[in-house]
Design a protein around this motif. Structure first.
Motif, PDB file in Angstrom:
ATOM      1  N   ALA A   1      16.050  57.156  36.688  1.00  0.00           N
ATOM      2  CA  ALA A   1      17.508  57.279  36.729  1.00  0.00           C
ATOM      3  C   ALA A   1      18.009  57.311  38.166  1.00  0.00           C
ATOM      4  N   ASP A   2      17.339  58.091  39.021  1.00  0.00           N
ATOM      5  CA  ASP A   2      17.745  58.154  40.426  1.00  0.00           C
ATOM      6  C   ASP A   2      17.582  56.804  41.098  1.00  0.00           C
ATOM      7  N   ARG A   3      16.460  56.159  40.829  1.00  0.00           N
ATOM      8  CA  ARG A   3      16.201  54.857  41.446  1.00  0.00           C
ATOM      9  C   ARG A   3      17.271  53.851  41.059  1.00  0.00           C
ATOM     10  N   LEU A   4      17.713  53.877  39.824  1.00  0.00           N
ATOM     11  CA  LEU A   4      18.718  52.926  39.377  1.00  0.00           C
ATOM     12  C   LEU A   4      20.094  53.232  39.947  1.00  0.00           C
ATOM     13  N   THR A   5      20.477  54.514  39.938  1.00  0.00           N
ATOM     14  CA  THR A   5      21.841  54.865  40.344  1.00  0.00           C
ATOM     15  C   THR A   5      21.997  54.971  41.856  1.00  0.00           C
ATOM     16  N   ALA A   6      20.938  55.284  42.576  1.00  0.00           N
ATOM     17  CA  ALA A   6      21.050  55.470  44.024  1.00  0.00           C
ATOM     18  C   ALA A   6      20.875  54.171  44.795  1.00  0.00           C
ATOM     19  N   THR A   7      20.554  53.101  44.100  1.00  0.00           N
ATOM     20  CA  THR A   7      20.423  51.791  44.733  1.00  0.00           C
ATOM     21  C   THR A   7      21.700  50.995  44.511  1.00  0.00           C
ATOM     22  N   TYR A   8      22.289  50.507  45.594  1.00  0.00           N
ATOM     23  CA  TYR A   8      23.502  49.694  45.501  1.00  0.00           C
ATOM     24  C   TYR A   8      23.092  48.243  45.270  1.00  0.00           C
ATOM     25  N   ARG A   9      23.730  47.585  44.314  1.00  0.00           N
ATOM     26  CA  ARG A   9      23.456  46.182  43.995  1.00  0.00           C
ATOM     27  C   ARG A   9      24.768  45.413  43.948  1.00  0.00           C
TER      28      ARG A   9
ATOM     29  N   ASP B   1      31.468  26.028  40.327  1.00  0.00           N
ATOM     30  CA  ASP B   1      30.479  25.031  39.919  1.00  0.00           C
ATOM     31  C   ASP B   1      29.376  24.857  40.953  1.00  0.00           C
ATOM     32  N   THR B   2      29.678  25.157  42.216  1.00  0.00           N
ATOM     33  CA  THR B   2      28.690  24.936  43.275  1.00  0.00           C
ATOM     34  C   THR B   2      28.483  26.211  44.086  1.00  0.00           C
ATOM     35  N   ALA B   3      28.604  27.350  43.423  1.00  0.00           N
ATOM     36  CA  ALA B   3      28.533  28.630  44.127  1.00  0.00           C
ATOM     37  C   ALA B   3      27.172  28.826  44.786  1.00  0.00           C
ATOM     38  N   ASP B   4      27.211  29.270  46.018  1.00  0.00           N
ATOM     39  CA  ASP B   4      26.016  29.682  46.734  1.00  0.00           C
ATOM     40  C   ASP B   4      26.018  31.208  46.680  1.00  0.00           C
ATOM     41  N   CYS B   5      25.036  31.778  46.013  1.00  0.00           N
ATOM     42  CA  CYS B   5      25.063  33.208  45.726  1.00  0.00           C
ATOM     43  C   CYS B   5      24.076  33.966  46.610  1.00  0.00           C
ATOM     44  N   ALA B   6      24.368  35.228  46.794  1.00  0.00           N
ATOM     45  CA  ALA B   6      23.470  36.124  47.514  1.00  0.00           C
ATOM     46  C   ALA B   6      23.395  37.433  46.754  1.00  0.00           C
ATOM     47  N   LEU B   7      22.197  37.982  46.684  1.00  0.00           N
ATOM     48  CA  LEU B   7      22.062  39.333  46.135  1.00  0.00           C
ATOM     49  C   LEU B   7      21.979  40.308  47.295  1.00  0.00           C
ATOM     50  N   VAL B   8      22.563  41.474  47.098  1.00  0.00           N
ATOM     51  CA  VAL B   8      22.567  42.526  48.112  1.00  0.00           C
ATOM     52  C   VAL B   8      22.006  43.791  47.478  1.00  0.00           C
ATOM     53  N   LEU B   9      21.029  44.364  48.131  1.00  0.00           N
ATOM     54  CA  LEU B   9      20.409  45.602  47.657  1.00  0.00           C
ATOM     55  C   LEU B   9      20.409  46.585  48.814  1.00  0.00           C
ATOM     56  N   ARG B  10      20.881  47.807  48.544  1.00  0.00           N
ATOM     57  CA  ARG B  10      20.960  48.810  49.605  1.00  0.00           C
ATOM     58  C   ARG B  10      20.367  50.122  49.097  1.00  0.00           C
ATOM     59  N   ARG B  11      19.516  50.720  49.917  1.00  0.00           N
ATOM     60  CA  ARG B  11      18.836  51.957  49.512  1.00  0.00           C
ATOM     61  C   ARG B  11      18.586  52.834  50.738  1.00  0.00           C
TER      62      ARG B  11
ATOM     63  N   HIS C   1      19.452  38.501  50.037  1.00  0.00           N
ATOM     64  CA  HIS C   1      18.732  37.259  49.746  1.00  0.00           C
ATOM     65  C   HIS C   1      19.773  36.189  49.451  1.00  0.00           C
ATOM     66  N   THR C   2      19.891  35.204  50.346  1.00  0.00           N
ATOM     67  CA  THR C   2      20.957  34.205  50.274  1.00  0.00           C
ATOM     68  C   THR C   2      20.435  32.869  49.753  1.00  0.00           C
ATOM     69  N   GLY C   3      21.389  31.985  49.418  1.00  0.00           N
ATOM     70  CA  GLY C   3      21.046  30.642  48.975  1.00  0.00           C
ATOM     71  C   GLY C   3      20.579  30.556  47.543  1.00  0.00           C
ATOM     72  N   LEU C   4      21.006  31.495  46.705  1.00  0.00           N
ATOM     73  CA  LEU C   4      20.540  31.559  45.323  1.00  0.00           C
ATOM     74  C   LEU C   4      21.484  30.827  44.373  1.00  0.00           C
ATOM     75  N   PRO C   5      20.979  30.349  43.234  1.00  0.00           N
ATOM     76  CA  PRO C   5      21.864  29.795  42.204  1.00  0.00           C
ATOM     77  C   PRO C   5      22.598  30.917  41.478  1.00  0.00           C
ATOM     78  N   SER C   6      23.439  30.560  40.522  1.00  0.00           N
ATOM     79  CA  SER C   6      24.295  31.551  39.874  1.00  0.00           C
ATOM     80  C   SER C   6      23.509  32.618  39.122  1.00  0.00           C
ATOM     81  N   ASP C   7      22.306  32.291  38.653  1.00  0.00           N
ATOM     82  CA  ASP C   7      21.490  33.291  37.965  1.00  0.00           C
ATOM     83  C   ASP C   7      20.392  33.855  38.856  1.00  0.00           C
TER      84      ASP C   7
END
Length: 204
Positions: free
Chosen positions: A4-12, A21-31, A114-120
């Motif tokens: 529970a702590d790991r899930l809630t204390a990590t920012y996503r 249609d041509t989105a360049d996506c990035a995931l952001v994780l902060r801990r 992590h940049t340059g990702l597709p929509s999923d």
């Protein structure tokens, strides 16, 4: 692991640029890590230490040099500014940026982008990074009760990974780049990789 702590204390977060249609996506994780920046920096940039919590690394982690993380990716180091910034290419034309900063308590805040990702892409890659960051946290905290392979295969880590997949689906939906129905294949594929013992095999 306190799931529970790991899930809630990590920012996503999932960030997008370009049209839907041509989105360049990035995931952001902060801990936050209750350790000094120099300790975390060494853990993410010294191959002998990376092996202990992630995987064996070959090559050189210097700007302009190529490397390979066994079983994960090949890349080239783009930036290295000790002890705060480390940027690499990561296999298929994506980049990974890690930033470290000290907070007011002297703890370390790690941000991974992590940049340059597709929509999923955040659903396919985010849970992997969640488990890797959890392993880093475990390493810098001195928790070596189980070896890395045993820890990764444990039911506890697989349950955490299941919840992480759901968290990245939520973050992707919040970004507006994809709806849950559009992410079904990514969810299934990711679960088979990060929680194989808890995921029914795919049907034809």
């Amino acid at each position: 692991m306190d799931i529970a702590d790991r899930l809630t204390a990590t920012y996503r977060e999932v960030r997008t640029s370009g049209s839907s249609d041509t989105a360049d996506c990035a995931l952001v994780l902060r801990r936050r890590f209750p350790r000094p920046v120099d300790t975390v920096w060494r853990a993410i940039t010294e191959p002998d230490l990376i092996r202990a919590w992630f995987a064996p690394v070959t090559g050189h982690l210097r700007v302009g040099e190529a490397f390979e993380v066994e079983g994960h990716a090949e890349g080239t180091v783009l930036e290295c500014v000790p002890p705060h910034l480390f940027t690499v290419t990561w296999d298929d034309e994506t980049n990974v940026v890690v930033r470290l900063a000290s907070d007011e308590q002297g703890d370390t805040v790690l941000e991974l982008v992590h940049t340059g990702l597709p929509s999923d892409g955040a659903v396919r890659r985010g849970p992997m990074w969640d488990v890797i960051v959890a392993s880093l946290d475990r390493f810098v905290s001195g928790d070596t009760a189980d070896d890395l392979t045993t820890w990764r295969a444990s039911a506890e880590v697989q349950v955490f990974a299941q919840h992480s997949v759901s968290a990245w689906v939520t973050a992707t939906e919040a970004s507006g780049v994809a709806a849950a129905d559009d992410l079904a294949d990514a969810v299934r594929t990711c679960l088979q990789r990060v929680a194989p013992d808890l995921t029914p095999p795919a049907t034809a």
